[in-house]
Write a protein that holds these residues in place. Structure first.
Motif, mmCIF file in Angstrom:
data_model
loop_
_atom_site.group_PDB
_atom_site.id
_atom_site.type_symbol
_atom_site.label_atom_id
_atom_site.label_comp_id
_atom_site.label_asym_id
_atom_site.label_seq_id
_atom_site.Cartn_x
_atom_site.Cartn_y
_atom_site.Cartn_z
ATOM 1 N N MET A 1 0.781 -1.463 -0.148
ATOM 2 C CA MET A 1 -0.098 -0.217 0.067
ATOM 3 C C MET A 1 0.918 1.228 0.135
ATOM 4 O O MET A 1 1.738 1.433 0.881
ATOM 5 N N LYS A 2 0.724 2.225 -0.952
ATOM 6 C CA LYS A 2 1.168 3.462 -0.887
ATOM 7 C C LYS A 2 0.294 4.285 -0.566
ATOM 8 O O LYS A 2 -0.966 4.360 -0.281
ATOM 9 N N LYS A 3 0.938 5.501 -0.223
ATOM 10 C CA LYS A 3 0.175 6.842 0.071
ATOM 11 C C LYS A 3 0.022 7.684 -0.859
ATOM 12 O O LYS A 3 0.992 8.000 -1.470
ATOM 13 N N TYR A 4 -1.131 8.387 -1.065
ATOM 14 C CA TYR A 4 -1.571 9.158 -1.948
ATOM 15 C C TYR A 4 -2.282 10.300 -1.643
ATOM 16 O O TYR A 4 -3.013 10.237 -0.611
ATOM 17 N N VAL A 35 -9.029 5.971 3.626
ATOM 18 C CA VAL A 35 -9.035 7.518 3.780
ATOM 19 C C VAL A 35 -8.575 7.804 5.108
ATOM 20 O O VAL A 35 -9.026 7.390 6.125
ATOM 21 N N GLU A 36 -7.322 8.340 5.147
ATOM 22 C CA GLU A 36 -6.713 8.637 6.457
ATOM 23 C C GLU A 36 -7.020 9.981 6.854
ATOM 24 O O GLU A 36 -7.001 10.377 8.215
ATOM 25 N N LYS A 37 -7.310 10.805 6.032
ATOM 26 C CA LYS A 37 -7.462 12.506 6.430
ATOM 27 C C LYS A 37 -8.540 12.906 5.125
ATOM 28 O O LYS A 37 -8.151 12.468 3.962
ATOM 29 N N GLY A 56 -16.030 25.538 -8.015
ATOM 30 C CA GLY A 56 -16.054 24.147 -7.474
ATOM 31 C C GLY A 56 -15.815 24.019 -5.920
ATOM 32 O O GLY A 56 -15.253 25.222 -5.525
ATOM 33 N N ARG A 57 -16.248 23.163 -5.451
ATOM 34 C CA ARG A 57 -15.812 22.893 -4.233
ATOM 35 C C ARG A 57 -14.623 21.941 -4.013
ATOM 36 O O ARG A 57 -14.862 20.661 -4.421
ATOM 37 N N PHE A 58 -13.540 22.236 -3.319
ATOM 38 C CA PHE A 58 -12.380 21.159 -3.286
ATOM 39 C C PHE A 58 -12.424 20.525 -2.126
ATOM 40 O O PHE A 58 -12.404 21.027 -0.866
ATOM 41 N N VAL A 59 -11.852 19.189 -2.416
ATOM 42 C CA VAL A 59 -11.603 18.348 -1.052
ATOM 43 C C VAL A 59 -10.270 17.462 -1.348
ATOM 44 O O VAL A 59 -10.252 17.124 -2.428
ATOM 45 N N LEU A 60 -9.458 17.724 -0.213
ATOM 46 C CA LEU A 60 -8.336 16.749 -0.398
ATOM 47 C C LEU A 60 -8.233 15.586 0.676
ATOM 48 O O LEU A 60 -8.687 15.704 1.677
ATOM 49 N N PHE A 61 -8.001 14.594 -0.049
ATOM 50 C CA PHE A 61 -8.154 13.385 0.887
ATOM 51 C C PHE A 61 -6.644 12.698 0.923
ATOM 52 O O PHE A 61 -5.700 12.911 -0.013
ATOM 53 N N THR A 62 -6.289 12.232 1.923
ATOM 54 C CA THR A 62 -4.862 11.432 2.148
ATOM 55 C C THR A 62 -5.398 10.011 2.027
ATOM 56 O O THR A 62 -5.986 9.877 3.041
ATOM 57 N N VAL A 63 -4.816 9.232 1.296
ATOM 58 C CA VAL A 63 -5.465 7.814 1.152
ATOM 59 C C VAL A 63 -4.064 6.829 0.819
ATOM 60 O O VAL A 63 -3.017 7.472 0.413
ATOM 61 N N LYS A 64 -4.329 5.618 1.430
ATOM 62 C CA LYS A 64 -3.512 4.520 1.437
ATOM 63 C C LYS A 64 -4.147 3.675 0.480
ATOM 64 O O LYS A 64 -5.426 3.188 0.677
#
Length: 97
Positions: A1-4, A35-37, A56-64
């Motif tokens: 698993m990599k972090k993105y 989803v970590e964050k 637009g409505r922006f959302v940033l996810f930190t994902v493994k």
């Protein structure tokens, strides 16, 4: 698993935004990503019009996620009408900590 990091842009209408984020999370879960964050960046003007939307409505996810599944996840994202754009960025090992 990599972090993105996954940056997503949704229409600013509340119903479309909620539906879009729920579908994104469901697709990530379907392919075993966690989803970590989740960070909201709020409503912003777009640099160019996307699907006749100027904001637009922006959302940033930190994902493994499994790197082999990213292409499949992006394919499923294209089927989500309430997701204007998305972009995966792989974090370096130093940034991922």
């Amino acid at each position: 698993m990599k972090k993105y990091e996954l940056m997503t842009i949704y229409p600013i209408e509340d119903e479309k935004f909620k539906d879009g984020t729920e579908k994104v999370k469901a697709v990530l879960a379907q392919f075993g990503a966690t989803v970590e964050k989740e960070e909201s960046y709020g409503d912003r003007d777009l640099a160019y019009e996307i699907a006749k939307q100027k904001r637009g409505r922006f959302v940033l996810f930190t994902v493994k996620a499994n790197p082999a599944k990213i292409v499949e996840i992006n394919t499923q994202f294209r089927l989500n009408n309430n997701l204007l754009k998305s972009l995966f960025v792989k974090l370096d090992d130093k940034e991922a900590k």
